[in-house]
Design a protein around this motif. Structure first.
Motif, PDB file in Angstrom:
ATOM      1  N   ASP A  33       0.828  -1.211   0.000  1.00 13.13           N
ATOM      2  CA  ASP A  33       0.000   0.000   0.000  1.00 13.13           C
ATOM      3  C   ASP A  33       0.862   1.261   0.000  1.00 13.13           C
ATOM      4  O   ASP A  33       1.970   1.262   0.541  1.00 13.13           O
ATOM      5  CB  ASP A  33      -0.890   0.038   1.246  1.00 13.13           C
ATOM      6  CG  ASP A  33      -1.978  -1.020   1.238  1.00 13.13           C
ATOM      7  OD1 ASP A  33      -2.021  -1.830   0.300  1.00 13.13           O
ATOM      8  OD2 ASP A  33      -2.775  -1.034   2.201  1.00 13.13           O
ATOM      9  N   ASP A  34       0.328   2.324  -0.583  1.00  8.83           N
ATOM     10  CA  ASP A  34       0.799   3.704  -0.424  1.00  8.83           C
ATOM     11  C   ASP A  34       1.794   4.197  -1.469  1.00  8.83           C
ATOM     12  O   ASP A  34       2.132   5.372  -1.474  1.00  8.83           O
ATOM     13  CB  ASP A  34       1.386   3.975   0.970  1.00  8.83           C
ATOM     14  CG  ASP A  34       0.388   3.794   2.086  1.00  8.83           C
ATOM     15  OD1 ASP A  34      -0.809   3.606   1.782  1.00  8.83           O
ATOM     16  OD2 ASP A  34       0.783   3.825   3.265  1.00  8.83           O
ATOM     17  N   GLY A  35       2.310   3.341  -2.328  1.00  7.22           N
ATOM     18  CA  GLY A  35       3.263   3.796  -3.332  1.00  7.22           C
ATOM     19  C   GLY A  35       2.559   4.412  -4.536  1.00  7.22           C
ATOM     20  O   GLY A  35       1.354   4.691  -4.470  1.00  7.22           O
ATOM     21  N   PRO A  36       3.279   4.617  -5.630  1.00  4.94           N
ATOM     22  CA  PRO A  36       4.707   4.358  -5.760  1.00  4.94           C
ATOM     23  C   PRO A  36       5.558   5.482  -5.165  1.00  4.94           C
ATOM     24  O   PRO A  36       5.184   6.658  -5.243  1.00  4.94           O
ATOM     25  CB  PRO A  36       4.898   4.276  -7.282  1.00  4.94           C
ATOM     26  CG  PRO A  36       3.803   5.149  -7.837  1.00  4.94           C
ATOM     27  CD  PRO A  36       2.651   5.009  -6.905  1.00  4.94           C
ATOM     28  N   ILE A  37       6.691   5.091  -4.584  1.00  4.81           N
ATOM     29  CA  ILE A  37       7.591   6.027  -3.917  1.00  4.81           C
ATOM     30  C   ILE A  37       9.018   5.783  -4.423  1.00  4.81           C
ATOM     31  O   ILE A  37       9.456   4.629  -4.467  1.00  4.81           O
ATOM     32  CB  ILE A  37       7.555   5.835  -2.383  1.00  4.81           C
ATOM     33  CG1 ILE A  37       6.172   6.159  -1.822  1.00  4.81           C
ATOM     34  CG2 ILE A  37       8.604   6.688  -1.681  1.00  4.81           C
ATOM     35  CD1 ILE A  37       5.795   7.623  -1.870  1.00  4.81           C
ATOM     36  N   PRO A  38       9.761   6.834  -4.788  1.00  3.15           N
ATOM     37  CA  PRO A  38      11.155   6.644  -5.205  1.00  3.15           C
ATOM     38  C   PRO A  38      11.972   5.914  -4.127  1.00  3.15           C
ATOM     39  O   PRO A  38      11.715   6.055  -2.936  1.00  3.15           O
ATOM     40  CB  PRO A  38      11.662   8.082  -5.392  1.00  3.15           C
ATOM     41  CG  PRO A  38      10.428   8.874  -5.710  1.00  3.15           C
ATOM     42  CD  PRO A  38       9.342   8.248  -4.876  1.00  3.15           C
ATOM     43  N   PHE A  58      -1.364  -1.482  -4.192  1.00 11.06           N
ATOM     44  CA  PHE A  58      -2.494  -0.561  -4.059  1.00 11.06           C
ATOM     45  C   PHE A  58      -1.927   0.851  -3.996  1.00 11.06           C
ATOM     46  O   PHE A  58      -1.364   1.271  -2.981  1.00 11.06           O
ATOM     47  CB  PHE A  58      -3.317  -0.907  -2.820  1.00 11.06           C
ATOM     48  CG  PHE A  58      -4.097  -2.182  -2.993  1.00 11.06           C
ATOM     49  CD1 PHE A  58      -5.348  -2.176  -3.591  1.00 11.06           C
ATOM     50  CD2 PHE A  58      -3.558  -3.400  -2.601  1.00 11.06           C
ATOM     51  CE1 PHE A  58      -6.059  -3.352  -3.778  1.00 11.06           C
ATOM     52  CE2 PHE A  58      -4.267  -4.582  -2.780  1.00 11.06           C
ATOM     53  CZ  PHE A  58      -5.515  -4.557  -3.371  1.00 11.06           C
ATOM     54  N   CYS A  59      -2.072   1.562  -5.096  1.00  9.70           N
ATOM     55  CA  CYS A  59      -1.376   2.833  -5.288  1.00  9.70           C
ATOM     56  C   CYS A  59      -2.243   4.043  -4.947  1.00  9.70           C
ATOM     57  O   CYS A  59      -3.444   4.055  -5.222  1.00  9.70           O
ATOM     58  CB  CYS A  59      -0.918   2.947  -6.733  1.00  9.70           C
ATOM     59  SG  CYS A  59       0.217   1.647  -7.253  1.00  9.70           S
ATOM     60  N   ILE A  60      -1.602   5.046  -4.394  1.00 10.80           N
ATOM     61  CA  ILE A  60      -2.244   6.336  -4.163  1.00 10.80           C
ATOM     62  C   ILE A  60      -2.175   7.134  -5.470  1.00 10.80           C
ATOM     63  O   ILE A  60      -1.088   7.286  -6.051  1.00 10.80           O
ATOM     64  CB  ILE A  60      -1.545   7.092  -3.028  1.00 10.80           C
ATOM     65  CG1 ILE A  60      -1.742   6.343  -1.699  1.00 10.80           C
ATOM     66  CG2 ILE A  60      -2.074   8.517  -2.911  1.00 10.80           C
ATOM     67  CD1 ILE A  60      -0.958   6.915  -0.552  1.00 10.80           C
ATOM     68  N   GLY A  61      -3.312   7.627  -5.913  1.00 12.68           N
ATOM     69  CA  GLY A  61      -3.369   8.311  -7.196  1.00 12.68           C
ATOM     70  C   GLY A  61      -2.392   9.466  -7.315  1.00 12.68           C
ATOM     71  O   GLY A  61      -1.743   9.638  -8.353  1.00 12.68           O
ATOM     72  N   VAL A 173      -0.364  -7.528   4.159  1.00 13.03           N
ATOM     73  CA  VAL A 173      -0.193  -6.111   3.837  1.00 13.03           C
ATOM     74  C   VAL A 173       1.184  -5.615   4.266  1.00 13.03           C
ATOM     75  O   VAL A 173       1.554  -5.711   5.444  1.00 13.03           O
ATOM     76  CB  VAL A 173      -1.246  -5.237   4.545  1.00 13.03           C
ATOM     77  CG1 VAL A 173      -1.031  -3.764   4.179  1.00 13.03           C
ATOM     78  CG2 VAL A 173      -2.640  -5.652   4.176  1.00 13.03           C
ATOM     79  N   PHE A 174       1.913  -5.084   3.289  1.00 14.08           N
ATOM     80  CA  PHE A 174       3.118  -4.303   3.546  1.00 14.08           C
ATOM     81  C   PHE A 174       2.877  -2.897   3.000  1.00 14.08           C
ATOM     82  O   PHE A 174       1.857  -2.639   2.372  1.00 14.08           O
ATOM     83  CB  PHE A 174       4.330  -4.930   2.847  1.00 14.08           C
ATOM     84  CG  PHE A 174       4.707  -6.295   3.359  1.00 14.08           C
ATOM     85  CD1 PHE A 174       5.403  -6.446   4.553  1.00 14.08           C
ATOM     86  CD2 PHE A 174       4.382  -7.438   2.635  1.00 14.08           C
ATOM     87  CE1 PHE A 174       5.760  -7.705   5.023  1.00 14.08           C
ATOM     88  CE2 PHE A 174       4.733  -8.696   3.091  1.00 14.08           C
ATOM     89  CZ  PHE A 174       5.434  -8.831   4.287  1.00 14.08           C
ATOM     90  N   HIS A 175       3.830  -1.998   3.242  1.00  8.93           N
ATOM     91  CA  HIS A 175       3.691  -0.624   2.758  1.00  8.93           C
ATOM     92  C   HIS A 175       4.990  -0.191   2.084  1.00  8.93           C
ATOM     93  O   HIS A 175       6.044  -0.202   2.737  1.00  8.93           O
ATOM     94  CB  HIS A 175       3.371   0.334   3.910  1.00  8.93           C
ATOM     95  CG  HIS A 175       2.056   0.054   4.570  1.00  8.93           C
ATOM     96  ND1 HIS A 175       1.893  -0.969   5.474  1.00  8.93           N
ATOM     97  CD2 HIS A 175       0.844   0.649   4.426  1.00  8.93           C
ATOM     98  CE1 HIS A 175       0.620  -0.993   5.878  1.00  8.93           C
ATOM     99  NE2 HIS A 175      -0.031  -0.031   5.255  1.00  8.93           N
TER     100      HIS A 175
END
Length: 207
Positions: A33-38, A58-61, A173-175
């Motif tokens: 959850d919460d990506g994508p993140i560099p 599960f990506c944050i728009g 669930v991981f983040h």
């Protein structure tokens, strides 16, 4: 306060939500959850590749908007994509119309039949309205919550909890977030190593 293992009663109260995937296959379903993140998401992708593991992100728009190249990398490497709202809204504290609009804004970028409510918090009315707006939608919860977001939790204890509660069919669930990264970079390869030796496979969600 959070529960690592989702109680059976909660699953029974919300049978219209997907909590796990029960079958005869010896498979674990990893979700992020919460990506994508560099840095974080590419590191996760690299670990998954080492174990021939597929997962669901599960990506944050808004993060997809900011980091489209990483989002494309997730898809190119064969992982499934899910909606996590555009701004990580907490359903219990958000009116239904605002929640729907935020979901739909993210859906323009993600176009996925999978949705996970941030924090696992969603009202029954929001469930109804989202499914009415997107009839093929599957609202996906989880069976095991890793706790990697808990900054007070030692990485070793996080790993112990994940290994203790995960079984065939579990959805974990991981983040892929900066907050979780210290625990995630320790727990994910550690868990995959153990599970691989135990004969598990790792598939993305195909609902």
């Amino acid at each position: 306060m959070y529960l690592v293992k989702t109680p059976w009663l909660l699953k029974k109260l919300y049978p219209e939500l997907t909590w796990d995937i029960r079958s005869t296959d010896r498979c674990i379903y990893l979700t992020f959850d919460d990506g994508p993140i560099p840095i974080v998401t590419p590191a996760v992708l690299n670990i998954l590749k080492q174990y021939n593991a597929k997962a669901t992100f599960f990506c944050i728009g808004d993060n997809v908007r900011k980091h489209p190249d990483i989002f494309e990398q997730v898809k190119t490497e064969g992982h499934a994509i899910g909606n996590h709202t555009f701004n990580h809204l907490k359903g219990w504290k958000t009116d239904t119309q605002t929640y729907l609009d935020n979901f739909l804004e993210a859906d323009k970028l993600l176009n996925s039949p999978l949705f996970r409510p941030p924090y696992g918090r969603i009202k029954r009315e929001q469930i109804r309205v989202l499914k009415a707006a997107k009839p093929n939608l599957h609202i996906v919860m989880w069976d095991v919550l890793s706790g990697d977001f808990d900054m007070a939790l030692k990485p070793q204890d996080c790993l112990k909890g994940v290994l203790k509660h995960t079984e065939a069919g579990s959805m974990v669930v991981f983040h892929d977030s900066i907050k979780a990264f210290k625990r995630l970079e320790y727990v994910l390869p550690g868990a995959l190593e153990v599970w691989s030796k135990e004969g598990y496979s790792f598939n993305s969600l195909q609902l």
